[in-house]
Design a protein around this motif. Structure first.
Motif, mmCIF file in Angstrom:
data_model
loop_
_atom_site.group_PDB
_atom_site.id
_atom_site.type_symbol
_atom_site.label_atom_id
_atom_site.label_comp_id
_atom_site.label_asym_id
_atom_site.label_seq_id
_atom_site.Cartn_x
_atom_site.Cartn_y
_atom_site.Cartn_z
ATOM 1 N N PRO A 184 -19.010 9.261 -1.912
ATOM 2 C CA PRO A 184 -18.010 8.650 -1.027
ATOM 3 C C PRO A 184 -18.684 7.969 0.167
ATOM 4 N N GLY A 185 -18.208 6.776 0.479
ATOM 5 C CA GLY A 185 -18.771 6.023 1.590
ATOM 6 C C GLY A 185 -19.829 5.027 1.161
ATOM 7 N N SER A 186 -20.311 5.146 -0.073
ATOM 8 C CA SER A 186 -21.326 4.208 -0.551
ATOM 9 C C SER A 186 -20.655 2.937 -1.067
ATOM 10 N N LEU A 187 -21.482 1.915 -1.278
ATOM 11 C CA LEU A 187 -20.968 0.644 -1.792
ATOM 12 C C LEU A 187 -20.409 0.794 -3.207
ATOM 13 N N LEU A 188 -20.998 1.697 -3.982
ATOM 14 C CA LEU A 188 -20.532 1.872 -5.368
ATOM 15 C C LEU A 188 -19.209 2.614 -5.443
ATOM 16 N N PHE A 189 -18.934 3.435 -4.438
ATOM 17 C CA PHE A 189 -17.811 4.365 -4.565
ATOM 18 C C PHE A 189 -16.477 3.608 -4.577
ATOM 19 N N GLY A 190 -15.724 3.796 -5.651
ATOM 20 C CA GLY A 190 -14.428 3.128 -5.786
ATOM 21 C C GLY A 190 -14.525 1.698 -6.251
ATOM 22 N N SER A 191 -15.749 1.225 -6.523
ATOM 23 C CA SER A 191 -15.936 -0.188 -6.872
ATOM 24 C C SER A 191 -15.951 -0.380 -8.377
ATOM 25 N N ILE A 192 -15.146 -1.324 -8.834
ATOM 26 C CA ILE A 192 -15.135 -1.732 -10.235
ATOM 27 C C ILE A 192 -16.178 -2.828 -10.377
ATOM 28 N N LEU A 193 -17.264 -2.529 -11.080
ATOM 29 C CA LEU A 193 -18.383 -3.458 -11.174
ATOM 30 C C LEU A 193 -18.854 -3.567 -12.612
ATOM 31 N N ASP A 194 -19.320 -4.751 -13.010
ATOM 32 C CA ASP A 194 -20.000 -4.795 -14.299
ATOM 33 C C ASP A 194 -21.438 -4.309 -14.087
ATOM 34 N N ALA A 195 -22.155 -4.093 -15.204
ATOM 35 C CA ALA A 195 -23.461 -3.436 -15.100
ATOM 36 C C ALA A 195 -24.459 -4.268 -14.305
ATOM 37 N N SER A 196 -24.464 -5.588 -14.508
ATOM 38 C CA SER A 196 -25.474 -6.388 -13.803
ATOM 39 C C SER A 196 -25.193 -6.408 -12.309
ATOM 40 N N THR A 197 -23.920 -6.459 -11.925
ATOM 41 C CA THR A 197 -23.606 -6.434 -10.490
ATOM 42 C C THR A 197 -23.986 -5.080 -9.892
ATOM 43 N N MET A 198 -23.733 -4.012 -10.636
ATOM 44 C CA MET A 198 -24.108 -2.704 -10.107
ATOM 45 C C MET A 198 -25.626 -2.593 -9.939
ATOM 46 N N ARG A 199 -26.378 -3.082 -10.929
ATOM 47 C CA ARG A 199 -27.847 -3.025 -10.804
ATOM 48 C C ARG A 199 -28.295 -3.820 -9.579
ATOM 49 N N HIS A 200 -27.688 -4.965 -9.371
ATOM 50 C CA HIS A 200 -28.037 -5.803 -8.225
ATOM 51 C C HIS A 200 -27.749 -5.056 -6.915
ATOM 52 N N LEU A 201 -26.575 -4.434 -6.851
ATOM 53 C CA LEU A 201 -26.230 -3.681 -5.640
ATOM 54 C C LEU A 201 -27.227 -2.550 -5.388
ATOM 55 N N LEU A 202 -27.619 -1.880 -6.476
ATOM 56 C CA LEU A 202 -28.561 -0.777 -6.316
ATOM 57 C C LEU A 202 -29.930 -1.287 -5.902
ATOM 58 N N ASP A 203 -30.312 -2.469 -6.424
ATOM 59 C CA ASP A 203 -31.636 -3.016 -6.111
ATOM 60 C C ASP A 203 -31.723 -3.500 -4.679
ATOM 61 N N ILE A 204 -30.718 -4.260 -4.258
ATOM 62 C CA ILE A 204 -30.871 -4.898 -2.946
ATOM 63 C C ILE A 204 -29.769 -4.518 -1.965
ATOM 64 N N GLY A 205 -28.814 -3.704 -2.415
ATOM 65 C CA GLY A 205 -27.789 -3.218 -1.496
ATOM 66 C C GLY A 205 -26.777 -4.256 -1.078
ATOM 67 N N ALA A 206 -26.637 -5.319 -1.882
ATOM 68 C CA ALA A 206 -25.666 -6.365 -1.558
ATOM 69 C C ALA A 206 -25.210 -7.025 -2.843
ATOM 70 N N PRO A 207 -24.056 -7.677 -2.847
ATOM 71 C CA PRO A 207 -23.600 -8.359 -4.057
ATOM 72 C C PRO A 207 -24.525 -9.509 -4.417
ATOM 73 N N PRO A 208 -24.614 -9.866 -5.717
ATOM 74 C CA PRO A 208 -25.454 -10.992 -6.112
ATOM 75 C C PRO A 208 -24.893 -12.319 -5.623
ATOM 76 N N ALA A 209 -25.780 -13.324 -5.597
ATOM 77 C CA ALA A 209 -25.331 -14.669 -5.227
ATOM 78 C C ALA A 209 -24.196 -15.085 -6.151
ATOM 79 N N GLY A 210 -23.198 -15.714 -5.604
ATOM 80 C CA GLY A 210 -22.070 -16.149 -6.420
ATOM 81 C C GLY A 210 -20.947 -15.144 -6.456
ATOM 82 N N VAL A 211 -21.206 -13.963 -5.918
ATOM 83 C CA VAL A 211 -20.143 -12.969 -5.828
ATOM 84 C C VAL A 211 -19.944 -12.651 -4.355
ATOM 85 N N GLY A 212 -18.764 -12.932 -3.874
ATOM 86 C CA GLY A 212 -18.515 -12.742 -2.455
ATOM 87 C C GLY A 212 -17.823 -11.429 -2.188
#
Ligand SMILES: NC(=O)c1ccc[n+]([C@@H]2O[C@H](COP(=O)([O-])OP(=O)(O)OC[C@H]3O[C@@H](n4cnc5c(N)ncnc54)[C@H](OP(=O)(O)O)[C@@H]3O)[C@@H](O)[C@H]2O)c1
Length: 260
Positions: free
Chosen positions: A196-224
Motif C-alpha cells: 500500500p502506498g506504492s506506485l503499483l498498489f491498486g494500479s491496473i498495468l500491463d506487464a511492460s508498463t509494470m516492468r518500466h515502473l519497477l525499473d525507473i519508478g515512472a510511467p514509460p514515455a507515451g503513457v501519461g
C-alpha cells in the motif's frame, strides 16, 4: 470470471489457501477454473460459498491446509497471521498476499513500518519456508474481474517478489494460471514496491508498463500519469488502455492512459 487457460499438465496441481474471505475466495475460484485442487480454511462458518465451489475443494483447518500441497497462500488480515500454526508451513512455498492496513490491522505492538511487511512475515515463518510476495497489490474485485486467458490483449500484470528463484518461478506459473501476467519484481527486501502506498498498489498495468515502473519508478514515455479518463471511458467503467493507477494519481477518476 475468465481465468487462465486450463491445460492438461496443470490439472492436478494443488494449492492451499489460509483465509476464505474476499481475497481467498477469488483466488480459489480462479485456481479451480484452471484445474487446481484447492485446500482452503474456514475458521468460523464452513459451508455457504465454499460448498458452492465444487468437489475439487477441501475445506480444512489451518493446521492441515499444507498437507499434500506445494504452495500455501496467506490471505488473512495481517494482524492475525501470527495466530496461525506457522510451523505447519515448514518446507513449503508460502505466498504472502497480505497487506498492513493501519485502520484494519489495529496497532501491532512493535510494528516496524520501515521494513517491508513480507520481511516481517518471513521472520515469523519456519526457516525452510520459501516466501514469495504476490496477489496483494490489486483489490479482490480487480483480481476477480481482470483475469484473462494468456493471449488476451487486455491481460494485466501481477508483481511477484521473492529471494528464491525457484519459488518465484513457481508462483509466476501460479499467477499465469490464475489469469495474469507475472512480473518478477525483485527480492523481499524491495517488496515494499508492491505494498500500500506504492506506485503499483491498486494500479491496473500491463506487464511492460509494470516492468518500466519497477525499473525507473515512472510511467514509460507515451503513457501519461494523471490524465483524466474520457467520458466514454468513465461510461464504460474501464480505460481504453490497460494501464490505470487510481492510487498513483490520488484520484479514482484519474488513470494512466496513452498521451493522445
Ligand atoms: N480484500 C482485498 O481486496 C485484498 C486484496 C489483496 C490483498 N488483501 C489482503 O488479504 C488479506 C485478507 O483480506 P480479505 O479482504 O480477504 O479479508 P477478509 O475478507 O476479512 O477475510 C479474512 C479471512 O481470514 C480468516 N481468518 C482471520 N483470522 C484467522 C485465523 N487466525 N485463522 C484462520 N483464518 C483466519 C477469516 O476467517 P473468519 O472470518 O472465519 O475468522 C476470513 O475468512 C489481508 O491481509 C488483505 O490486506 C486483500
Amino acid at each position: 470470471m475468465n481465468p487462465g487457460v486450463p491445460t492438461e499438465n496443470r490439472v492436478g496441481r494443488s494449492v492451499g489457501i489460509i483465509g476464505a474471505g474476499r481475497l481467498g475466495l477469488v483466488v480459489a475460484r480462479h485456481a479451480l477454473a484452471s484445474g487446481y485442487q484447492v485446500r482452503i480454511t474456514a475458521s468460523a462458518a464452513p459451508g455457504r460459498p465454499l460448498e458452492r465451489l465444487g468437489p475439487r475443494v477441501t475445506v480444512t483447518s489451518p493446521s492441515s491446509v499444507a498437507e499434500g500441497v506445494e504452495v500455501v497462500i496467506l490471505a488473512v488480515p495481517f494482524h492475525r497471521f501470527r495466530e496461525l500454526p506457522l510451523g505447519c508451513l515448514a518446507g513449503h512455498i508460502v505466498v504472502d498476499a497480505m497487506n498492513h492496513w493501519p485502520s484494519v490491522d489495529e496497532t501491532i505492538i512493535g510494528f516496524d513500518s520501515t521494513t517491508p511487511t513480507s520481511v516481517l512475515v518471513g521472520r515469523a515463518l519456519p526457516s525452510d519456508v520459501l516466501l514469495v510476495k504476490a496477489l496483494n497489490h490489486l483489490s479482490y474485485h480487480q483480481l476477480r474481474d481482470r483475469a484473462r486467458p494468456p493471449a488476451a490483449p487486455d491481460r494485466i500484470a501481477l508483481a511477484v517478489s521473492g529471494d528464491d528463484p525457484g519459488a518465484v518461478a513457481r508462483i509466476e506459473d501460479l499467477v499465469t494460471d490464475l489469469g495474469f501476467d507475472p512480473v518478477a519484481a525483485g527480492s523481499l527486501d524491495s517488496s515494499d514496491r508492491q505494498q500500500p502506498g506504492s506506485l503499483l498498489f491498486g494500479s491496473i498495468l500491463d506487464a511492460s508498463t509494470m516492468r518500466h515502473l519497477l525499473d525507473i519508478g515512472a510511467p514509460p514515455a507515451g503513457v501519461g500519469a494523471g490524465l483524466p479518463m474520457s467520458r466514454r471511458e468513465r461510461r464504460a467503467g474501464t480505460p481504453t488502455a490497460c494501464c490505470e493507477s487510481p492510487l498513483a494519481a490520488g484520484n479514482p477518476n484519474v488513470r494512466f492512459r496513452p498521451v493522445p
